[in-house]
Enzyme design. Structure first.
Site, PDB file in Angstrom:
ATOM      1  N   ASP A   1       0.869  -1.184   0.114  1.00  0.00           N
ATOM      2  CA  ASP A   1       0.031  -0.029   0.021  1.00  0.00           C
ATOM      3  C   ASP A   1       0.911   1.463  -0.088  1.00  0.00           C
ATOM      4  OD1 ASP A   1       0.897  -0.298   2.704  1.00  0.00           O
ATOM      5  OD2 ASP A   1      -0.861  -1.127   3.343  1.00  0.00           O
ATOM      6  N   CYS A   2       1.976   1.252  -0.531  1.00  0.00           N
ATOM      7  CA  CYS A   2       2.821   2.386  -0.510  1.00  0.00           C
ATOM      8  C   CYS A   2       3.796   2.214  -1.732  1.00  0.00           C
ATOM      9  CB  CYS A   2       3.468   2.789   0.622  1.00  0.00           C
ATOM     10  SG  CYS A   2       4.730   1.504   1.051  1.00  0.00           S
TER      11      CYS A   2
ATOM     12  N   CYS B   1       6.739  -0.066  -1.279  1.00  0.00           N
ATOM     13  CA  CYS B   1       6.468  -1.631  -1.470  1.00  0.00           C
ATOM     14  C   CYS B   1       6.434  -2.224  -2.868  1.00  0.00           C
ATOM     15  CB  CYS B   1       4.813  -1.823  -1.123  1.00  0.00           C
ATOM     16  SG  CYS B   1       4.329  -1.239   0.606  1.00  0.00           S
TER      17      CYS B   1
ATOM     18  N   CYS C   1      13.414  10.984   2.459  1.00  0.00           N
ATOM     19  CA  CYS C   1      12.781   9.864   2.039  1.00  0.00           C
ATOM     20  C   CYS C   1      11.875  10.172   0.783  1.00  0.00           C
ATOM     21  CB  CYS C   1      11.898   9.215   3.119  1.00  0.00           C
ATOM     22  SG  CYS C   1      12.691   8.774   4.662  1.00  0.00           S
TER      23      CYS C   1
ATOM     24  N   CYS D   1       9.415   8.817  -0.613  1.00  0.00           N
ATOM     25  CA  CYS D   1       8.109   8.236  -0.854  1.00  0.00           C
ATOM     26  C   CYS D   1       7.172   9.188  -1.496  1.00  0.00           C
ATOM     27  CB  CYS D   1       7.545   7.819   0.503  1.00  0.00           C
ATOM     28  SG  CYS D   1       6.043   6.708   0.498  1.00  0.00           S
TER      29      CYS D   1
ATOM     30  N   ASP E   1     -14.475   9.141 -37.391  1.00  0.00           N
ATOM     31  CA  ASP E   1     -15.247   8.519 -38.460  1.00  0.00           C
ATOM     32  C   ASP E   1     -16.776   9.339 -38.423  1.00  0.00           C
ATOM     33  OD1 ASP E   1     -16.103   6.506 -40.357  1.00  0.00           O
ATOM     34  OD2 ASP E   1     -16.912   5.428 -38.697  1.00  0.00           O
TER      35      ASP E   1
ATOM     36  N   THR F   1     -20.188   7.561 -39.615  1.00  0.00           N
ATOM     37  CA  THR F   1     -21.129   6.440 -39.258  1.00  0.00           C
ATOM     38  C   THR F   1     -20.784   5.849 -37.889  1.00  0.00           C
ATOM     39  OG1 THR F   1     -21.642   6.128 -41.615  1.00  0.00           O
ATOM     40  CG2 THR F   1     -22.589   4.373 -40.025  1.00  0.00           C
TER      41      THR F   1
ATOM     42  N   ASP G   1     -15.350   3.276 -35.191  1.00  0.00           N
ATOM     43  CA  ASP G   1     -16.155   2.107 -34.424  1.00  0.00           C
ATOM     44  C   ASP G   1     -16.228   0.937 -35.326  1.00  0.00           C
ATOM     45  OD1 ASP G   1     -17.945   2.900 -36.387  1.00  0.00           O
ATOM     46  OD2 ASP G   1     -19.316   2.444 -35.254  1.00  0.00           O
TER      47      ASP G   1
END
Length: 726
Positions: free
Chosen positions: A16-17, A20, A379, A381, A423, A425, A620
């Site tokens: 979670d950081c 890590c 640091c 981080c 495009d 259509t 598309d």
């Protein structure tokens, strides 16, 4: 042994950081036969591309040794717990390292092991203060014990990373600074600094969990159960097991359990959970619906068109997870920079600690203290998290609004787009013809429409579908037609109510009925507007005209205006004829290049790039795939073919032209957020570096500067989760 040809994907608990991510990437990359490693903080995933077969369990052992839990994707790490929480590391050896990273923040944050460690360290610090008041002689030792409560797990993680060739981690800086403070007698500050470090890590984890939950929350939109009709009764079955082709019943107020097509019923459907649209949309037979949307008014019967693993929401989650594993250019630069930055901080701290005492006779304790403070200030981080946190939040914010991007590089690249080629259509237009004009001669418009619909009943030709849809919308009766048959290349004929009725092209009608000059002029005017005209002939006389055109999307004009306001040039590239394309282009105020083959569209994109323009191509269909691939950014429109979706870099799920501008706006907002984060991270460090050297600040403000910068950067990135499309 793993298969060298297949990517290996794992869920990692307790990651979670930014530190890590760096540690796991570095450790796994050093393993034999590993070709490529991707770690996504936002998803909590590790993806490994083998160069050759990898021994079973090798990756898991390496990650567990760093203090994280790991399990193959699809099998969640048990409660997010680490191996040491079960008392071993997978080899039967008891372990205790990495406790500060004790659990992924899947449950309440205060129940995690990381929170438990932070609370324990805080309680130990309070106890140390009380001991110091009661027995001053033991104060120093009390603070050493309080510091050890929090520092031992941090030092263990630092040692584990060092053994694996990563000596310059945030944990190393923290450990050196805290131990150094003890040796110069600053035990109270050392214990407080460790607690502040743990609080900062806990806050990072809470923020990371929030970002992760933002996109994962989409999965909760799909109900767990669906109603299926069997033998006249309704039976609840798991939505995850619905097969393609089965018909489900959706009651008013229920969420729709699968992507599908309505086969019976009319209702308004609230698509806000998926598309962000605030106004419910009316839906009826043959209309598509998305899993997770809400049926408002009446019972609907929906034929399932996609399995649970392939529905819109599942595809969104999958694409975003894959995108967040691909690093943006800025993120890659910050990663490379941090590899040199951290050793540089150690060197600067050492020089500050020893040069003034050695060369200028300054007090050792004062300058060692300042050198230790510089380690904490340095640091990295906040700097390392500045980009991935913003990228992850930007990708998640886009996905929740139907804007998918295949990686941070795409999100970053969209900001520099200055030309959009579209495009016609299915992109600028709805992709299906509608009856735009009914001109009656000697009878009412409703009668003209009724006779034409009678001939077209049962036909699947686009013209027939348009006429029948208009008759249904206008509540016009459709009488039966006798002997209805197609006239090859000309139209259709039959008998309706005893009269001979023909519905012909304008050219074919010239040979079957006498057209007045005024009628010819009307046909010409409709043709000039890009409309296809059919002539209704009843008993040899012209009875009316029906004009059909594939109309522009409702928001097309506003969407193009939004792009122009953002300084983006637009051009239509279409294979349609020049007259039809020109009429649509004139209505929308866009330059037109018509009559193009797929290779022509690709060539024009490359010509624009040769002029120095950054080009996004929006389309598309299969014929757009070459141009989508050639463009700097290819964008597939809602309802796109699989080929277009695979080729494109981004996708607009819900077919709004305005979302092209929203993609660019989101990119610019994200990059602005990243530069704000980098400025905060480096700016605070620069300020505290100066104030520390001149003696204004010390260890406490130093760690507050790092923790504060990390929290500020993370919270700033999280603001993007609330980004609103126009």
């Amino acid at each position: 042994m793993s298969n060298a040809a297949e990517k290996l994907k794992f869920r990692v608990g307790g990651m979670d950081c930014a530190a890590c991510v760096s540690k796991i990437e570095g450790a796994v990359r050093r393993l034999p036969n590993v070709a490529e490693v991707g770690v996504s903080l936002a998803n909590g995933t590790l993806t490994v591309t083998p160069a050759a077969p990898i021994a079973t369990g090798m990756i898991e052992r390496e990650v567990k040794a760093l203090g994280y839990s790991i399990a193959p994707a699809g099998a969640a790490p048990a409660g997010g717990e680490h191996a040491h929480e079960r008392g071993d590391d997978g080899h039967g050896h008891g372990r205790g390292d990495g406790e500060a990273h004790g659990a992924a923040l899947d449950g309440p944050w205060w129940k995690t092991r990381k929170a438990g460690l932070t609370f324990a360290c805080g309680a130990a610090l309070v106890a140390a203060y009380l001991v110091g008041v009661a027995v001053p002689a033991f104060a120093q030792w009390a603070f050493v014990v309080a510091m050890a409560v929090g520092l031992v797990p941090v030092a263990q993680r630092a040692a584990a990373a060092t053994v694996r060739g990563m000596p310059f981690t945030i944990e190393t800086l923290m450990t050196v600074a805290a131990l150094g403070a003890v040796f110069i007698g600053a035990t109270e500050e050392a214990a407080t600094v460790v607690l502040l470090f743990l609080v900062g890590e806990l806050l990072e984890g809470v923020a990371a969990g929030r970002a992760r939950a933002s996109i994962k929350g989409l999965a909760a939109l799909v109900p767990k159960l669906a109603l299926v009709e069997r033998d006249g009764t309704q039976v609840e079955v798991p939505a995850a097991a619905l097969p393609v082709g089965v018909t489900i019943v959706v009651r008013p107020g229920d969420r729709i359990a699968a992507d599908g097509v309505i086969v019976d019923g009319h209702s308004e459907v609230n698509e806000a959970p998926v598309t962000g649209e605030s106004v419910p949309r009316p839906k009826g037979p043959s209309d598509s619906v998305f899993a997770g949307t809400i049926n408002a008014d009446a019972v609907l019967r929906v034929r399932v068109t996609a399995a649970a693993a392939d529905n819109t929401i599942a595809r969104v989650i999958r694409l975003v997870e894959e995108a967040q594993e691909r690093k943006a250019p800025t993120e890659r630069f910050i990663d490379r920079f941090s590899r040199y930055y951290t050793p540089g901080v150690l060197l600067v701290g050492a020089l500050v600690a020893v040069v003034p005492p050695l060369l200028f006779g300054q007090p050792w304790s004062e300058w060692i203290y300042k050198g230790l403070a510089i380690l904490l200030i340095g640091c990295p981080c906040a700097l390392v998290i500045s980009t991935p946190a913003a990228i992850a939040a930007g990708l998640s914010a886009g996905a929740r609004r139907g804007l998918l991007m295949k990686g941070g590089a795409v999100l970053e690249g969209l900001r520099s787009i200055d030309t959009v080629a579209l495009d016609k259509t299915g992109t600028l237009t709805e992709g299906k013809p509608v009856v735009t004009d009914i001109v009656a001669f000697g009878r009412s418009e409703a009668q003209v429409l009724s006779l034409a619909a009678a001939l077209e009943a049962g036909s699947s030709h686009p013209l027939a579908v348009a006429i029948l849809a208009r008759a249904k919308a206008d509540n016009v009766p459709v009488p039966p037609a006798a002997g209805a048959r197609a006239i090859n290349g000309k139209g259709v004929s039959g008998r309706v109510g005893g009269a001979d009725v023909l519905l012909l092209s304008a050219a074919a009608a010239e040979g079957r009925a006498a057209l007045a000059d005024a009628q010819r002029r009307q046909i010409g005017a409709l043709n000039d507007a890009g409309k296809t005209v059919s002539v209704l002939v009843v008993d040899g006389a012209v009875a009316g005209l029906l004009a059909v055109r594939d109309e522009a999307r409702a928001d097309a004009r506003a969407g193009l205006d939004q792009l122009r306001a953002a300084g983006v040039r637009t051009v239509m590239l279409t294979g349609d004829n020049a007259r039809t394309a020109g009429a649509i282009g004139a209505d929308l105020g866009i330059a037109v290049r018509a009559g193009l083959l797929p290779e022509d569209k690709q060539r024009i994109v490359r010509e624009l790039q040769a002029e120095g323009r950054r080009v996004a191509k929006v389309g598309d269909g299969i014929n757009d795939a070459p141009a989508l691939a050639a463009a700097d950014i290819g964008i597939a429109m809602g309802g796109s073919t699989d080929v277009a979706l695979e080729t494109a870099d981004a996708a607009i799920l819900h077919g709004r032209v305005a979302d092209i501008g929203n993609l660019i706006a989101l990119s610019r907002a994200t990059m602005g957020n990243i530069w704000q984060n980098i400025t905060v991270a480096l700016g605070l460090k620069a300020v505290f570096l100066v104030t520390t050297i001149i003696g204004v600040t010390g260890l406490w403000p130093a760690i507050l500067a790092d923790t504060g910068a990390t929290v500020l950067v993370t919270l700033n990135a999280m603001r993007l989760l609330g980004w609103k499309a126009r």
